[in-house]
Design an enzyme around this catalytic site. Structure first.
Site, PDB file in Angstrom:
ATOM      1  NE  ARG A 165      -4.239  -0.085   2.496  1.00  0.00           N
ATOM      2  CZ  ARG A 165      -5.118  -1.083   2.497  1.00  0.00           C
ATOM      3  NH1 ARG A 165      -4.733  -2.322   2.426  1.00  0.00           N
ATOM      4  NH2 ARG A 165      -6.379  -0.817   2.537  1.00  0.00           N
TER       5      ARG A 165
ATOM      6  NE  ARG B 208     -13.253  -3.278   7.396  1.00  0.00           N
ATOM      7  CZ  ARG B 208     -12.539  -3.308   6.289  1.00  0.00           C
ATOM      8  NH1 ARG B 208     -12.676  -4.304   5.428  1.00  0.00           N
ATOM      9  NH2 ARG B 208     -11.677  -2.357   6.030  1.00  0.00           N
TER      10      ARG B 208
ATOM     11  NE  ARG C  72     -10.705   2.155   4.997  1.00  0.00           N
ATOM     12  CZ  ARG C  72     -11.818   1.421   4.996  1.00  0.00           C
ATOM     13  NH1 ARG C  72     -12.851   1.792   5.729  1.00  0.00           N
ATOM     14  NH2 ARG C  72     -11.887   0.334   4.268  1.00  0.00           N
TER      15      ARG C  72
HETATM   16  P1  AP5 Z   1      -8.384  -3.527   4.257  1.00  0.00           P
HETATM   17  O1  AP5 Z   1      -9.155  -4.502   5.022  1.00  0.00           O
HETATM   18  O2  AP5 Z   1      -7.490  -3.975   3.189  1.00  0.00           O
HETATM   19  O3  AP5 Z   1      -9.380  -2.415   3.731  1.00  0.00           O
HETATM   20  P2  AP5 Z   1      -9.435  -1.574   2.362  1.00  0.00           P
HETATM   21  O4  AP5 Z   1      -8.321  -1.632   1.429  1.00  0.00           O
HETATM   22  O5  AP5 Z   1      -9.818  -0.229   2.817  1.00  0.00           O
HETATM   23  O6  AP5 Z   1     -10.480  -2.299   1.550  1.00  0.00           O
HETATM   24  P3  AP5 Z   1     -11.819  -2.837   2.029  1.00  0.00           P
HETATM   25  O7  AP5 Z   1     -11.646  -4.151   2.672  1.00  0.00           O
HETATM   26  O8  AP5 Z   1     -12.522  -1.748   2.803  1.00  0.00           O
HETATM   27  O9  AP5 Z   1     -12.591  -2.954   0.655  1.00  0.00           O
HETATM   28  P4  AP5 Z   1     -12.514  -4.099  -0.448  1.00  0.00           P
HETATM   29  O10 AP5 Z   1     -11.864  -3.539  -1.661  1.00  0.00           O
HETATM   30  O11 AP5 Z   1     -11.995  -5.366   0.109  1.00  0.00           O
HETATM   31  O12 AP5 Z   1     -14.066  -4.204  -0.775  1.00  0.00           O
HETATM   32  P5  AP5 Z   1     -15.143  -5.335  -0.381  1.00  0.00           P
HETATM   33  O13 AP5 Z   1     -14.969  -6.528  -1.231  1.00  0.00           O
HETATM   34  O14 AP5 Z   1     -15.218  -5.513   1.087  1.00  0.00           O
HETATM   35  O15 AP5 Z   1      -7.526  -2.654   5.280  1.00  0.00           O
HETATM   36  C1  AP5 Z   1      -8.098  -2.107   6.427  1.00  0.00           C
HETATM   37  C2  AP5 Z   1      -7.090  -1.279   7.163  1.00  0.00           C
HETATM   38  O16 AP5 Z   1      -5.999  -2.101   7.607  1.00  0.00           O
HETATM   39  C3  AP5 Z   1      -6.421  -0.157   6.366  1.00  0.00           C
HETATM   40  O17 AP5 Z   1      -7.187   1.009   6.322  1.00  0.00           O
HETATM   41  C4  AP5 Z   1      -5.108   0.014   7.148  1.00  0.00           C
HETATM   42  O18 AP5 Z   1      -5.353   0.742   8.324  1.00  0.00           O
HETATM   43  C5  AP5 Z   1      -4.764  -1.413   7.528  1.00  0.00           C
HETATM   44  N1  AP5 Z   1      -3.912  -2.042   6.499  1.00  0.00           N
HETATM   45  C6  AP5 Z   1      -4.245  -3.091   5.694  1.00  0.00           C
HETATM   46  N2  AP5 Z   1      -3.244  -3.374   4.849  1.00  0.00           N
HETATM   47  C7  AP5 Z   1      -2.256  -2.484   5.119  1.00  0.00           C
HETATM   48  C8  AP5 Z   1      -0.979  -2.231   4.538  1.00  0.00           C
HETATM   49  N3  AP5 Z   1      -0.521  -2.969   3.512  1.00  0.00           N
HETATM   50  N4  AP5 Z   1      -0.237  -1.229   5.061  1.00  0.00           N
HETATM   51  C9  AP5 Z   1      -0.684  -0.492   6.092  1.00  0.00           C
HETATM   52  N5  AP5 Z   1      -1.893  -0.643   6.662  1.00  0.00           N
HETATM   53  C10 AP5 Z   1      -2.670  -1.634   6.182  1.00  0.00           C
HETATM   54  O19 AP5 Z   1     -16.469  -4.580  -0.914  1.00  0.00           O
HETATM   55  C11 AP5 Z   1     -16.975  -3.431  -0.253  1.00  0.00           C
HETATM   56  C12 AP5 Z   1     -18.522  -3.501  -0.222  1.00  0.00           C
HETATM   57  O20 AP5 Z   1     -19.007  -3.359  -1.546  1.00  0.00           O
HETATM   58  C13 AP5 Z   1     -19.060  -4.857   0.282  1.00  0.00           C
HETATM   59  O21 AP5 Z   1     -20.203  -4.629   1.051  1.00  0.00           O
HETATM   60  C14 AP5 Z   1     -19.389  -5.613  -1.004  1.00  0.00           C
HETATM   61  O22 AP5 Z   1     -20.465  -6.532  -0.780  1.00  0.00           O
HETATM   62  C15 AP5 Z   1     -19.762  -4.490  -1.959  1.00  0.00           C
HETATM   63  N6  AP5 Z   1     -19.367  -4.785  -3.335  1.00  0.00           N
HETATM   64  C16 AP5 Z   1     -18.194  -5.331  -3.764  1.00  0.00           C
HETATM   65  N7  AP5 Z   1     -18.178  -5.448  -5.102  1.00  0.00           N
HETATM   66  C17 AP5 Z   1     -19.374  -4.948  -5.540  1.00  0.00           C
HETATM   67  C18 AP5 Z   1     -19.962  -4.785  -6.848  1.00  0.00           C
HETATM   68  N8  AP5 Z   1     -19.306  -5.163  -7.962  1.00  0.00           N
HETATM   69  N9  AP5 Z   1     -21.171  -4.222  -6.917  1.00  0.00           N
HETATM   70  C19 AP5 Z   1     -21.855  -3.831  -5.782  1.00  0.00           C
HETATM   71  N10 AP5 Z   1     -21.354  -3.966  -4.533  1.00  0.00           N
HETATM   72  C20 AP5 Z   1     -20.127  -4.519  -4.414  1.00  0.00           C
HETATM   73 MG    MG Z   2     -11.152  -5.976   1.953  1.00  0.00          MG
END
Ligand code: AP5
Ligand code: MG
Ligand code: ZN
Length: 216
Positions: free
Chosen positions: A88, A160, A171
């Site tokens: 990241r 979450r 974010r």
């Molecule tokens: P992390 O858990 O990785 O969160 P993120 O990158 O912010 O991504 P999300 O998990 O929020 O979203 P996603 O892309 O996985 O989407 P999802 O499939 O859930 O990280 C969390 C935290 O940890 C960071 O902020 C940081 O603090 C820390 N961290 C992690 N890695 C780090 C690193 N490398 N370095 C430093 N800190 C780190 O989908 C979202 C929603 O949309 C769901 O409800 C889903 O059902 C819906 N959805 C998905 N696709 C569709 C679609 N095509 N159409 C309609 N709805 C959809």
């Molecule tokens: Mg995720």
């Protein structure tokens, strides 16, 4: 096969990862999931990481790189893995290159899921996650059969901590400033693929499948 799944928070990385790792038999490595699990088990690293996560800030490169390094050394990550949410920062991308080099290995593909900011907010607010198995749902776009009960395992769903609007905004800012530069880093190497994340789950998955080829 060694794949990176990139994209802004809420792009659908975790949702796609669930399906990809099943179909292609890859080890799923999500740094966000690892931190949340460690926090749920009340381990020191998880407790420390949650201080940053809750506010939408990044966990330090030092801690994150070490967590990934140890995970990549495990047997199940030796051949095939999918990394979701790591690297990241440019520092992490460089660290990953060094780790892979030491393992005599390299990335097969980097997939960037592209989604506009307005859509992200709507996805985060409606997201629900299973406390037991980590499966991801959405109140509107991917509802469970029974309210707040996981279809896969019967576990309870929760929201979450970092899906509050203030944390989401932070974010997104951090994504733009710290994570976007890595995209160019990989584009320059010719392994970057971009996918339109503003389609249905299945359409996004299909585009990813076209990039990776049919599972063997
Ligand atoms: P992390 O858990 O990785 O969160 P993120 O990158 O912010 O991504 P999300 O998990 O929020 O979203 P996603 O892309 O996985 O989407 P999802 O499939 O859930 O990280 C969390 C935290 O940890 C960071 O902020 C940081 O603090 C820390 N961290 C992690 N890695 C780090 C690193 N490398 N370095 C430093 N800190 C780190 O989908 C979202 C929603 O949309 C769901 O409800 C889903 O059902 C819906 N959805 C998905 N696709 C569709 C679609 N095509 N159409 C309609 N709805 C959809
Ligand atoms: Mg995720
Ligand atoms: Zn579950």
């Amino acid at each position: 096969m060694k794949i990176l799944l990139m994209g802004p928070p809420g792009a659908g990385k975790g949702s796609q990862a669930e399906k990809i790792v099943n179909e292609y038999q890859l080890t799923n490595i999500s740094t966000g999931e690892m931190f949340r699990e460690s926090y749920n088990n009340q381990e020191p690293i998880g407790i420390e990481a949650m201080k940053f996560i809750e506010k939408g800030n990044l966990v330090s490169d030092e801690i994150t790189n070490e967590v990934v390094r140890l995970r990549l050394l495990k047997k199940d990550a030796a051949r095939c893995f999918l990394l979701d949410g790591y690297p990241r920062t440019v520092t992490q991308a460089v660290a990953l290159d060094i780790m892979l080099n030491e393992m005599n290995s390299k990335l097969s593909a980097v997939i960037n899921i592209v989604v506009d900011h307005e859509i992200i907010l709507e996805r985060m607010v409606g997201r629900r996650v299973c406390r037991s198995c980590g499966a991801t749902y959405h109140v509107e776009f991917k509802p469970t059969q029974k309210k707040d009960v996981c279809d896969a395992c019967g576990g309870t769903l929760y929201q979450r901590n970092d899906d509050k609007p203030e944390s989401v905004k932070n974010r997104l800012n951090i994504y733009q400033n710290k994570t976007m530069p890595i995209i160019e880093y990989y584009r320059g190497r010719g392994i970057l693929h971009e996918v339109n994340g503003m389609q249905t789950f299945n359409e996004v998955y299909k585009d990813i499948q076209n990039i990776l080829g049919e599972p063997v």
